[in-house]
Design an enzyme around this catalytic site. Structure first.
Site, PDB file in Angstrom:
ATOM      1  N   ASP A 285     -35.500 -37.848  35.436  1.00  0.00           N
ATOM      2  CA  ASP A 285     -34.320 -37.402  36.171  1.00  0.00           C
ATOM      3  C   ASP A 285     -34.499 -35.945  36.575  1.00  0.00           C
ATOM      4  OD1 ASP A 285     -33.219 -39.848  35.541  1.00  0.00           O
ATOM      5  OD2 ASP A 285     -31.963 -39.072  33.918  1.00  0.00           O
ATOM      6  N   ALA A 286     -33.846 -35.547  37.663  1.00  0.00           N
ATOM      7  CA  ALA A 286     -33.913 -34.147  38.094  1.00  0.00           C
ATOM      8  C   ALA A 286     -33.433 -33.214  36.988  1.00  0.00           C
ATOM      9  CB  ALA A 286     -33.085 -33.940  39.359  1.00  0.00           C
TER      10      ALA A 286
END
Length: 309
Positions: free
Chosen positions: A140-141
């Site tokens: 995930d970012a």
């Protein structure tokens, strides 16, 4: 334009509109701010600005532009904090900083790992969809840590198969609220997209099999530091599983974490870090492992928890 309507979840109560809506829809805060400036965001029927505070249960209406048909183009762009841990003819292993997506996607305007590698002059495999060539797994970012990207077509095929066959060792560090009981165990619960909020995932009876192993490394007054090993690799798996057992990752407002504790620890994202990655090297089959230590924001949060315990 397409119209999205959805309620504000309890976990986002009090958050700025640009930050909260970005989390809900998977957009960047810049995009949300532009939508608000254009009058495309309404709360309970009234147009609101980007700094408006969200209220749980309020009804959001968002006019979204139709997605462009063209595939996002990967361009070279230096990424601050992206560290190359290892590189050879087959693979490149990086330590991904927070706020960086792995590859371009609709609605994401921020930095990406593939663009950062291009800026460093590192050529990666051309296998895979155009915008994520060479990408064999993702973080995930908002999740930091170690990940591998394929440079050769052979490496891409071998690593994709390894992830599919679950022969890759994926070990994370996670700080969760409270104290899981038992202190060491396994969460075996299927995951699928949330039935009401399509930007989230949830434990669902008919979801995909998902297995998470964990053990407690350190217990604090309000939270626990865990070592987590993934047997499967579903989107948001660790975040979803620990939220389901009522021990969400500290700072993970999207999945029900306490926003007061997050502010106390100065966290603006989930306390989750990809710590160690091990796999058979695609060139000769030898086992290799790479590690990454938690970055400053997570380390500071741990220090605060220790000091309060």
């Amino acid at each position: 334009m397409s119209l999205r309507t959805l309620p504000v979840p309890d976990g986002l109560d009090g958050m700025r509109l640009d930050a909260g809506l970005a989390r809900m829809l998977g957009l960047s805060r810049t995009v949300v701010a532009e939508l608000a400036a254009d009058g495309a965001v309404r709360v309970d029927g009234s147009v609101v600005g980007k700094s408006e505070r969200l209220v749980a249960g309020a009804w959001l209406e968002v006019e979204l532009p139709e997605p462009a048909e063209a595939t996002p183009v990967v361009t070279a762009e230096a990424v601050e904090g992206l560290v190359v841990l290892h590189e050879d003819a087959e693979i490149v292993v990086v330590d991904k900083p927070v706020g960086v997506a792995v590859h371009p996607s609709p609605g994401w305007t921020g930095p990406t790992v593939v663009a950062g590698l291009a800026a460093l002059g590192i050529r990666i495999a051309t296998s895979g969809a155009a915008e994520r060539q060479g990408v064999v797994h993702r973080l995930d970012a908002g999740t930091t840590g170690v990940m591998v990207v394929a440079k050769s077509e052979r490496a891409y095929s071998v690593l994709k198969e390894a992830f599919r066959e679950r022969t890759v060792s994926k070990v994370y560090l996670a700080t969760v609220q409270g104290h899981p009981d038992p202190s060491e165990g396994t969460i075996d619960a299927p995951i699928d997209r949330h039935p009401k909020h399509d930007w989230k995932f949830a434990v669902m009876r008919d979801g995909r099999p998902s297995v998470t192993h964990y053990r407690t490394l350190e217990a604090f007054r309000a939270a626990s530091l865990l070592e987590v090993e993934l047997e499967t690799g579903r989107t948001h798996q660790i975040r979803v599983h620990f939220a389901a057992v009522r021990h969400p990752c500290v700072g993970d407002i999207t999945y029900g974490a306490d926003p007061v504790l997050a502010r106390t620890l100065d966290l603006t994202r989930q306390w989750l870090h990809a710590h160690r990655l091990g796999f058979h090297h695609p060139a000769d089959g030898r086992w290799v492992e790479f590690t990454s230590e938690p970055p400053p924001d997570l380390a500071r949060a741990l220090d605060t928890l220790r000091a309060a315990s």
